[in-house]
Design an enzyme around this catalytic site. Structure first.
Site, mmCIF file in Angstrom:
data_model
loop_
_atom_site.group_PDB
_atom_site.id
_atom_site.type_symbol
_atom_site.label_atom_id
_atom_site.label_comp_id
_atom_site.label_asym_id
_atom_site.label_seq_id
_atom_site.Cartn_x
_atom_site.Cartn_y
_atom_site.Cartn_z
ATOM 1 N N ASP A 176 59.699 -91.735 -63.386
ATOM 2 C CA ASP A 176 60.718 -90.987 -62.638
ATOM 3 C C ASP A 176 62.169 -91.452 -62.792
ATOM 4 O O ASP A 176 62.909 -91.503 -61.814
ATOM 5 C CB ASP A 176 60.363 -90.967 -61.147
ATOM 6 C CG ASP A 176 58.956 -90.464 -60.876
ATOM 7 O OD1 ASP A 176 58.332 -89.903 -61.786
ATOM 8 O OD2 ASP A 176 58.467 -90.646 -59.747
ATOM 9 N N LYS A 231 55.019 -84.192 -61.552
ATOM 10 C CA LYS A 231 54.141 -84.453 -60.410
ATOM 11 C C LYS A 231 54.853 -84.139 -59.102
ATOM 12 O O LYS A 231 56.085 -84.060 -59.066
ATOM 13 C CB LYS A 231 53.682 -85.914 -60.426
ATOM 14 C CG LYS A 231 54.823 -86.925 -60.289
ATOM 15 C CD LYS A 231 54.318 -88.336 -60.528
ATOM 16 C CE LYS A 231 55.411 -89.362 -60.373
ATOM 17 N NZ LYS A 231 55.912 -89.544 -59.036
ATOM 18 N N CYS A 236 57.500 -94.500 -55.819
ATOM 19 C CA CYS A 236 56.664 -93.976 -56.910
ATOM 20 C C CYS A 236 56.108 -95.062 -57.807
ATOM 21 O O CYS A 236 54.945 -95.000 -58.216
ATOM 22 C CB CYS A 236 57.449 -92.946 -57.723
ATOM 23 S SG CYS A 236 57.892 -91.479 -56.732
#
Length: 184
Positions: free
Chosen positions: A14, A76, A107
């Site tokens: 991410d 996601k 995350c």
């Protein structure tokens, strides 16, 4: 245990355009991650990028994608890549996962904890993770280490993937990544 490039994958969690400016030392983080991704790609370590809700947070920073051409990019909604079931089968078949990205305490943490629960050997690249606050970064790293993840640095990843000096690959990688200045 050592990182084995034949048994490991680099998972980049991410590092997205809209969230990047909010994390600590965003510019340095981006440079360190680019170094790690390029070095991993150059030594033959497979690379996978995840993106958390890309419609809202944007996509992976383009300089990172350019460092590993052809790498898989998965999206996601769950904070954990494992819970979202988005990881490619070839990543899941390998017993080791090297992880970098953001945010350390969200995350990255949730992904690492679930990879460990699935029996993976997980290496978290401490100089290539970030959060919006230092305390969240510190406690995220501490919690992952306490759960069984191994904290490493970018250079550890590179030297363990190389395994030996004196080869043409080592000379190339040394010139490209070790000689001169590198992101701190």
């Amino acid at each position: 245990m050592l990182i084995d490039k034949e048994r490991a994958t680099l998972l980049v969690v991410d590092i997205q355009e809209k969230l990047l400016p909010a994390v600590l030392d965003a510019e340095g983080m981006l440079a360190r991650c680019r170094w790690l991704i390029a070095a991993a790609h150059d030594v033959g370590l497979p690379v996978v990028f995840s993106e958390q809700y890309p419609q809202g947070l944007g996509h992976t920073a383009p300089t990172l994608l350019a460092a590993a051409p052809g790498a898989a990019v998965v999206s996601k909604l769950h904070f954990s890549c494992v819970a979202s079931q988005c990881l490619p089968p070839d990543l899941l078949q390998r017993p080791q996962v090297v992880v970098c990205g953001m945010e350390t305490h969200v995350c990255v943490l949730q992904t690492v904890l679930e990879l460990l629960a699935h029996g993976k050997q997980v290496f978290v690249v401490a100089d290539a993770v970030s959060s919006r606050s230092q305390i969240d970064r510190d406690y995220g790293l501490q919690r992952m280490r306490d759960a069984g993840a191994v904290l490493v640095t970018r250079e550890m990843v590179l030297f363990e993937a190389l395994q030996v000096s004196g080869t043409e690959l080592f000379r190339q990688m040394s010139k490209r990544y070790l000689v001169g200045t590198q992101p701190s």
